[in-house]
Write an enzyme that holds these catalytic residues in place. Structure first.
Site, mmCIF file in Angstrom:
data_model
loop_
_atom_site.group_PDB
_atom_site.id
_atom_site.type_symbol
_atom_site.label_atom_id
_atom_site.label_comp_id
_atom_site.label_asym_id
_atom_site.label_seq_id
_atom_site.Cartn_x
_atom_site.Cartn_y
_atom_site.Cartn_z
ATOM 1 N N ARG A 1 29.017 -0.616 68.682
ATOM 2 C CA ARG A 1 27.579 -0.410 68.484
ATOM 3 C C ARG A 1 26.975 -0.150 69.856
ATOM 4 O O ARG A 1 27.089 -0.979 70.760
ATOM 5 C CB ARG A 1 26.956 -1.652 67.838
ATOM 6 C CG ARG A 1 25.428 -1.646 67.719
ATOM 7 C CD ARG A 1 24.943 -0.513 66.840
ATOM 8 N NE ARG A 1 23.544 -0.664 66.447
ATOM 9 C CZ ARG A 1 22.492 -0.275 67.178
ATOM 10 N NH1 ARG A 1 22.686 0.259 68.374
ATOM 11 N NH2 ARG A 1 21.271 -0.429 66.708
ATOM 12 N N ASP B 1 18.630 2.604 69.261
ATOM 13 C CA ASP B 1 18.533 2.468 67.805
ATOM 14 C C ASP B 1 18.231 3.846 67.222
ATOM 15 O O ASP B 1 17.155 4.402 67.454
ATOM 16 C CB ASP B 1 17.436 1.476 67.435
ATOM 17 C CG ASP B 1 17.583 0.916 66.025
ATOM 18 O OD1 ASP B 1 18.693 1.033 65.461
ATOM 19 O OD2 ASP B 1 16.608 0.350 65.501
ATOM 20 N N GLU C 1 18.852 5.761 60.467
ATOM 21 C CA GLU C 1 19.965 5.602 59.535
ATOM 22 C C GLU C 1 20.334 6.960 58.946
ATOM 23 O O GLU C 1 19.503 7.873 58.875
ATOM 24 C CB GLU C 1 19.580 4.634 58.421
ATOM 25 C CG GLU C 1 19.220 3.247 58.913
ATOM 26 C CD GLU C 1 20.363 2.564 59.651
ATOM 27 O OE1 GLU C 1 21.504 2.583 59.137
ATOM 28 O OE2 GLU C 1 20.127 2.024 60.744
ATOM 29 N N ARG D 1 31.279 -6.193 65.624
ATOM 30 C CA ARG D 1 31.378 -4.969 66.406
ATOM 31 C C ARG D 1 31.159 -5.256 67.891
ATOM 32 O O ARG D 1 30.354 -6.105 68.246
ATOM 33 C CB ARG D 1 30.328 -3.948 65.954
ATOM 34 C CG ARG D 1 30.448 -3.500 64.531
ATOM 35 C CD ARG D 1 29.313 -2.553 64.151
ATOM 36 N NE ARG D 1 28.001 -3.186 64.295
ATOM 37 C CZ ARG D 1 26.850 -2.615 63.956
ATOM 38 N NH1 ARG D 1 26.856 -1.375 63.485
ATOM 39 N NH2 ARG D 1 25.707 -3.250 64.096
#
Length: 217
Positions: free
Chosen positions: A39, A44, A47, A91
């Site tokens: 990650r 960010d 999605e 992750r």
């Protein structure tokens, strides 16, 4: 002696390692690097199923666009990722470099992700510069990925079981206590409100034993 000293240091503070390997892009902020799932730290991205709205072109699939753009740029290239942390999903959280360039920073600078200020201010200025230039996602209106995820979770509450093994819906209505199997006609539209005594069951036998009857449709 050196090994013992290293182990003692790791007990006192977290010890992180680098991972290296070919990149497979999962989405806008998650890579597989070799055998490790990484990650990307401090960013960010939307999605994959998230959309944005452009002033002229209207709604467009910005999440899928970012994933595909990163695949065009980085898929198969060799990355080295500095481990910063490990998240609750197991992750690695890290900064990744390809040919000495910080991939996390490139993604934010090109308007393909936000700076994730909740966890890091590393890319705050890179995001602001991308916004000023109106590049990538900043040419459109976009809900923050964090807000989008929160809405998706809220929308799914009561419709999706928290336990994938217990998917029978025990609903209470004017017709009584009825359980719905996935093949029943009203299954998808039935929401479970546990505060009202409704519940999820793991088997028909469990539902019948608790006093629920099968749906007829």
């Amino acid at each position: 002696m050196l090994r013992i000293t290293y182990l003692l240091l790791c007990l006192a503070t977290p010890c992180f390692a680098d991972v290296q390997g070919p990149v497979h892009v999962v989405d806008g902020d998650t890579f597989h690097v070799g055998d490790a799932r990484v990650r990307l730290h401090g960013i960010d991205a939307p999605e994959v199923d998230q959309t944005c709205t452009h002033p002229q072109r209207g709604e467009w699939a910005c999440g899928a666009f970012v994933r595909d753009e990163l695949r065009d740029r980085f898929e198969g290239q060799i990355a080295t990722c500095e481990e910063v942390d490990v998240d609750r999903y197991g992750r690695i959280v890290g900064r990744c470099f390809i040919d000495g360039r910080n991939v996390n920073e490139i993604i934010v600078s090109d308007g393909l992700a936000e700076a994730y200020r909740q966890y890091s201010m590393d890319y705050d200025l890179a995001e602001k510069a991308a916004q000023v230039r109106g590049v990538g996602l900043w040419s459109s209106d976009m809900q923050t990925p964090a807000e989008f995820r929160a809405e998706q979770r809220t929308a799914g509450e009561g419709f999706v079981s928290p336990n994938s093994s217990c998917i029978i819906k025990g609903n209470i209505s004017g017709s009584g206590r009825i359980y719905h199997m996935p093949h029943n006609g009203d299954y998808d539209n039935t929401r479970i409100n546990e505060a009202n005594g409704e519940r999820w069951f793991c088997s028909e036998a469990e539902a019948r034993a608790a006093g629920w009857r099968a749906a007829r449709n």
